[in-house]
Scaffold this motif. Structure first.
Motif, PDB file in Angstrom:
ATOM      1  N   ILE A  71      13.263  -7.945  39.889  1.00 26.56           N
ATOM      2  CA  ILE A  71      14.476  -8.378  40.571  1.00 26.56           C
ATOM      3  C   ILE A  71      15.697  -7.771  39.874  1.00 26.56           C
ATOM      4  CG2 ILE A  71      15.944 -10.372  41.099  1.00 26.56           C
ATOM      5  CD1 ILE A  71      13.416 -12.018  41.395  1.00 26.56           C
ATOM      6  N   GLY A  72      16.556  -7.115  40.647  1.00 26.83           N
ATOM      7  CA  GLY A  72      17.758  -6.515  40.086  1.00 26.83           C
ATOM      8  C   GLY A  72      17.564  -5.116  39.556  1.00 26.83           C
ATOM      9  N   MET A  73      16.418  -4.502  39.840  1.00 32.14           N
ATOM     10  CA  MET A  73      16.176  -3.151  39.335  1.00 32.14           C
ATOM     11  C   MET A  73      17.095  -2.154  40.032  1.00 32.14           C
ATOM     12  SD  MET A  73      12.571  -2.246  41.223  1.00 32.14           S
ATOM     13  CE  MET A  73      12.590  -0.520  40.730  1.00 32.14           C
ATOM     14  N   PRO A  74      17.445  -1.046  39.352  1.00 34.09           N
ATOM     15  CA  PRO A  74      18.255  -0.017  40.000  1.00 34.09           C
ATOM     16  C   PRO A  74      17.435   0.713  41.050  1.00 34.09           C
ATOM     17  CG  PRO A  74      17.556   0.727  37.837  1.00 34.09           C
ATOM     18  CD  PRO A  74      17.113  -0.705  37.963  1.00 34.09           C
ATOM     19  N   THR A  75      18.044   1.037  42.160  1.00 35.84           N
ATOM     20  CA  THR A  75      17.354   1.729  43.241  1.00 35.84           C
ATOM     21  C   THR A  75      18.202   2.876  43.740  1.00 35.84           C
ATOM     22  OG1 THR A  75      18.296   0.256  44.904  1.00 35.84           O
ATOM     23  CG2 THR A  75      16.160  -0.365  43.989  1.00 35.84           C
ATOM     24  N   VAL A  76      17.556   3.821  44.397  1.00 40.41           N
ATOM     25  CA  VAL A  76      18.257   4.933  45.041  1.00 40.41           C
ATOM     26  C   VAL A  76      18.478   4.564  46.491  1.00 40.41           C
ATOM     27  CG1 VAL A  76      18.167   7.369  45.653  1.00 40.41           C
ATOM     28  CG2 VAL A  76      17.231   6.605  43.468  1.00 40.41           C
ATOM     29  N   GLU A  77      19.732   4.551  46.917  1.00 43.50           N
ATOM     30  CA  GLU A  77      20.057   4.185  48.289  1.00 43.50           C
ATOM     31  C   GLU A  77      19.585   5.268  49.256  1.00 43.50           C
ATOM     32  OE1 GLU A  77      22.178   1.429  49.436  1.00 43.50           O
ATOM     33  OE2 GLU A  77      21.492   0.644  47.519  1.00 43.50           O
ATOM     34  N   ALA A  78      19.220   4.859  50.468  1.00 41.99           N
ATOM     35  CA  ALA A  78      18.799   5.818  51.489  1.00 41.99           C
ATOM     36  C   ALA A  78      19.906   6.808  51.802  1.00 41.99           C
ATOM     37  CB  ALA A  78      18.380   5.080  52.760  1.00 41.99           C
ATOM     38  N   SER A  79      21.157   6.400  51.639  1.00 42.96           N
ATOM     39  CA  SER A  79      22.292   7.269  51.939  1.00 42.96           C
ATOM     40  C   SER A  79      22.549   8.289  50.851  1.00 42.96           C
ATOM     41  CB  SER A  79      23.552   6.412  52.102  1.00 42.96           C
ATOM     42  OG  SER A  79      23.846   5.732  50.891  1.00 42.96           O
ATOM     43  N   GLY A 112       0.782  -9.520  33.384  1.00 41.10           N
ATOM     44  CA  GLY A 112       1.252  -9.531  34.757  1.00 41.10           C
ATOM     45  C   GLY A 112       2.695  -9.935  34.915  1.00 41.10           C
ATOM     46  N   ASP A 113       3.312 -10.478  33.848  1.00 41.77           N
ATOM     47  CA  ASP A 113       4.723 -10.880  33.908  1.00 41.77           C
ATOM     48  C   ASP A 113       5.669  -9.742  33.560  1.00 41.77           C
ATOM     49  OD1 ASP A 113       3.789 -13.383  34.487  1.00 41.77           O
ATOM     50  OD2 ASP A 113       4.307 -14.287  32.565  1.00 41.77           O
ATOM     51  N   VAL A 114       5.152  -8.674  32.969  1.00 45.26           N
ATOM     52  CA  VAL A 114       5.995  -7.621  32.400  1.00 45.26           C
ATOM     53  C   VAL A 114       6.234  -6.505  33.410  1.00 45.26           C
ATOM     54  CG1 VAL A 114       6.176  -5.873  30.576  1.00 45.26           C
ATOM     55  CG2 VAL A 114       5.231  -8.143  30.062  1.00 45.26           C
ATOM     56  N   ALA A 115       7.493  -6.115  33.558  1.00 42.76           N
ATOM     57  CA  ALA A 115       7.853  -4.991  34.427  1.00 42.76           C
ATOM     58  C   ALA A 115       8.132  -3.723  33.625  1.00 42.76           C
ATOM     59  CB  ALA A 115       9.066  -5.343  35.276  1.00 42.76           C
ATOM     60  N   VAL A 116       8.869  -3.847  32.514  1.00 43.10           N
ATOM     61  CA  VAL A 116       9.271  -2.681  31.728  1.00 43.10           C
ATOM     62  C   VAL A 116       9.235  -3.029  30.244  1.00 43.10           C
ATOM     63  CG1 VAL A 116      11.002  -0.865  31.373  1.00 43.10           C
ATOM     64  CG2 VAL A 116      10.945  -2.113  33.535  1.00 43.10           C
ATOM     65  N   ILE A 117       8.783  -2.085  29.445  1.00 43.51           N
ATOM     66  CA  ILE A 117       8.979  -2.145  27.995  1.00 43.51           C
ATOM     67  C   ILE A 117       9.857  -0.958  27.622  1.00 43.51           C
ATOM     68  CG2 ILE A 117       7.902  -2.050  25.724  1.00 43.51           C
ATOM     69  CD1 ILE A 117       5.440  -3.321  26.887  1.00 43.51           C
ATOM     70  N   ASP A 118      11.044  -1.240  27.130  1.00 45.90           N
ATOM     71  CA  ASP A 118      12.014  -0.205  26.771  1.00 45.90           C
ATOM     72  C   ASP A 118      12.081  -0.116  25.262  1.00 45.90           C
ATOM     73  OD1 ASP A 118      14.068   1.569  26.528  1.00 45.90           O
ATOM     74  OD2 ASP A 118      15.542   0.395  27.634  1.00 45.90           O
ATOM     75  N   LEU A 119      11.721   1.043  24.711  1.00 42.67           N
ATOM     76  CA  LEU A 119      11.730   1.246  23.269  1.00 42.67           C
ATOM     77  C   LEU A 119      12.994   1.959  22.808  1.00 42.67           C
ATOM     78  CD1 LEU A 119       8.526   1.436  24.256  1.00 42.67           C
ATOM     79  CD2 LEU A 119       8.202   1.726  21.808  1.00 42.67           C
ATOM     80  N   THR A 120      13.961   2.098  23.688  1.00 36.95           N
ATOM     81  CA  THR A 120      15.231   2.732  23.341  1.00 36.95           C
ATOM     82  C   THR A 120      16.360   1.810  23.768  1.00 36.95           C
ATOM     83  OG1 THR A 120      15.659   3.849  25.442  1.00 36.95           O
ATOM     84  CG2 THR A 120      14.147   4.933  23.922  1.00 36.95           C
ATOM     85  N   ASN A 121      17.584   2.226  23.495  1.00 37.81           N
ATOM     86  CA  ASN A 121      18.746   1.502  23.984  1.00 37.81           C
ATOM     87  C   ASN A 121      19.371   2.207  25.174  1.00 37.81           C
ATOM     88  OD1 ASN A 121      18.705  -0.593  22.039  1.00 37.81           O
ATOM     89  ND2 ASN A 121      19.571   0.805  20.516  1.00 37.81           N
ATOM     90  N   GLY A 122      18.643   3.181  25.737  1.00 34.91           N
ATOM     91  CA  GLY A 122      19.208   3.982  26.810  1.00 34.91           C
ATOM     92  C   GLY A 122      19.237   3.286  28.151  1.00 34.91           C
ATOM     93  N   GLY A 123      18.343   2.323  28.361  1.00 34.36           N
ATOM     94  CA  GLY A 123      18.305   1.625  29.636  1.00 34.36           C
ATOM     95  C   GLY A 123      17.544   2.403  30.696  1.00 34.36           C
ATOM     96  N   VAL A 124      17.175   1.705  31.754  1.00 36.91           N
ATOM     97  CA  VAL A 124      16.401   2.315  32.821  1.00 36.91           C
ATOM     98  C   VAL A 124      17.337   2.993  33.809  1.00 36.91           C
ATOM     99  CG1 VAL A 124      14.614   0.567  32.566  1.00 36.91           C
ATOM    100  CG2 VAL A 124      16.413   0.230  34.248  1.00 36.91           C
ATOM    101  N   THR A 125      16.785   3.929  34.576  1.00 37.92           N
ATOM    102  CA  THR A 125      17.570   4.641  35.584  1.00 37.92           C
ATOM    103  C   THR A 125      16.915   4.481  36.943  1.00 37.92           C
ATOM    104  OG1 THR A 125      16.364   6.735  35.385  1.00 37.92           O
ATOM    105  CG2 THR A 125      18.183   6.356  33.832  1.00 37.92           C
ATOM    106  N   ALA A 126      17.702   4.679  37.995  1.00 36.79           N
ATOM    107  CA  ALA A 126      17.174   4.590  39.360  1.00 36.79           C
ATOM    108  C   ALA A 126      16.111   5.653  39.597  1.00 36.79           C
ATOM    109  CB  ALA A 126      18.315   4.726  40.362  1.00 36.79           C
ATOM    110  N   ALA A 127      16.311   6.848  39.030  1.00 35.92           N
ATOM    111  CA  ALA A 127      15.352   7.934  39.241  1.00 35.92           C
ATOM    112  C   ALA A 127      13.992   7.590  38.638  1.00 35.92           C
ATOM    113  CB  ALA A 127      15.890   9.227  38.628  1.00 35.92           C
ATOM    114  N   GLU A 128      13.983   6.976  37.464  1.00 36.64           N
ATOM    115  CA  GLU A 128      12.722   6.573  36.853  1.00 36.64           C
ATOM    116  C   GLU A 128      12.093   5.413  37.612  1.00 36.64           C
ATOM    117  OE1 GLU A 128      13.713   7.824  32.207  1.00 36.64           O
ATOM    118  OE2 GLU A 128      13.291   5.731  32.718  1.00 36.64           O
ATOM    119  N   ALA A 129      12.899   4.411  37.945  1.00 38.88           N
ATOM    120  CA  ALA A 129      12.367   3.231  38.618  1.00 38.88           C
ATOM    121  C   ALA A 129      11.764   3.586  39.969  1.00 38.88           C
ATOM    122  CB  ALA A 129      13.461   2.183  38.782  1.00 38.88           C
TER     123      ALA A 129
END
Length: 273
Positions: free
Chosen positions: A137-145, A62-79
């Motif tokens: 907290i601090g995740m990338p998001t897509v702005e409404a604009s 329940g503490d885990v948000a993401v497991i990233d197996l690459t060095n590419g990082g997360v994107t707003a579109a995925e999140a």
């Protein structure tokens, strides 16, 4: 003689160094926004088992948000595709699916089993890029604009890197209403294809203003901030502590209406007071 040889073999086996089970290197992002990097070993009733250095740690699922197996990082579109209670799996190559994590076993590559509406699906850790479980907290998001917000990386000096081509960058700082925070910012951003159209953290060096910028009365390209989705405030090149207007995640931004064609970056050291 046979008994003596057998005893020697047993003693040799006991003395031989054991080979630790290896797992793939992953970065785990917690719901709090904190991160940990290590070897993913297992998933079971105690949660995730990860080895950091020579120590194994147990992490509640329940503490885990993401497991990233690459060095590419997360994107707003995925999140943006995260759904509460469902794992969202991104494979190398871009294929995705939803399910619930059922089991992890084996060695590197691990065998990862998901329960999906179409039956169990087994993939290997070498096939998986990222697994999303929850928002953080601090995740990338897509702005409404239509603009984007991304999570700020940290440079070697401990400052937050604010890219010029992203209008808002989420920091890992959560602030309180009325708290004072100091900013020490450096860098330069080019605001268009014109090589003279540049801005330091204080704003446009040619005095350009933008009527449709987040702060139209502040120079274009200046460093600005906001807390959560409250109204933005100017930061610029001053280093005195600023009073935070709300509770929430601190964002740093570029005072520009359209950031995608910008270049350069600011580096900002943040000091809560």
């Amino acid at each position: 003689m046979t008994t003596r040889i057998a005893a020697v073999l047993v003693l040799a086996a006991l003395a031989a160094p054991s080979t630790a089970v290896a797992g793939p290197r992953v970065t785990i992002t917690f719901r709090s926004g904190d991160r940990i990097r290590g070897e993913l070993l297992d998933f079971g009733g105690v949660g995730f088992t990860i080895r950091v250095g020579n120590n194994e740690q147990r992490i509640p699922p329940g503490d885990v948000a993401v497991i990233d197996l690459t060095n590419g990082g997360v994107t707003a579109a995925e999140a943006a595709k995260i759904r509460d209670g469902r794992a969202f799996v991104v494979l190398h190559g871009g294929d995705t699916f939803y399910g619930s994590l059922y089991d992890i076993g084996g060695t590197d590559p691990l065998q990862i089993i998901f329960r999906t509406p179409y039956g169990d699906r087994t993939v290997t850790s070498s096939q998986v890029a990222r697994i999303y479980f929850a928002r953080w907290i601090g995740m990338p998001t897509v702005e409404a604009s239509g603009g984007t917000t991304q999570e700020g990386s940290v440079d070697q000096g401990g400052g937050v890197v604010v890219p010029g081509n992203v209008c808002w960058t989420a920091t890992t700082y959560t602030v309180r209403r009325g708290q004072h925070v100091a900013f020490d910012a450096r860098g330069e951003i080019r605001l268009s294809s014109d090589p003279n159209d540049v801005a330091g953290v204080g704003g446009s060096k040619i005095g350009r203003m933008l009527s449709n910028a987040p702060l139209p009365n502040v120079l274009a390209g200046a460093l600005i901030g906001r807390v959560g989705y409250s109204r933005p405030f100017g930061i610029g090149d001053q280093q005195q502590g600023l009073q935070m207007p709300a509770d929430g995640v601190l964002f740093l931004g570029i005072n520009d209406a359209d950031c995608h064609d910008n270049a350069g970056q600011f580096r900002v050291r943040i000091t809560p007071m």
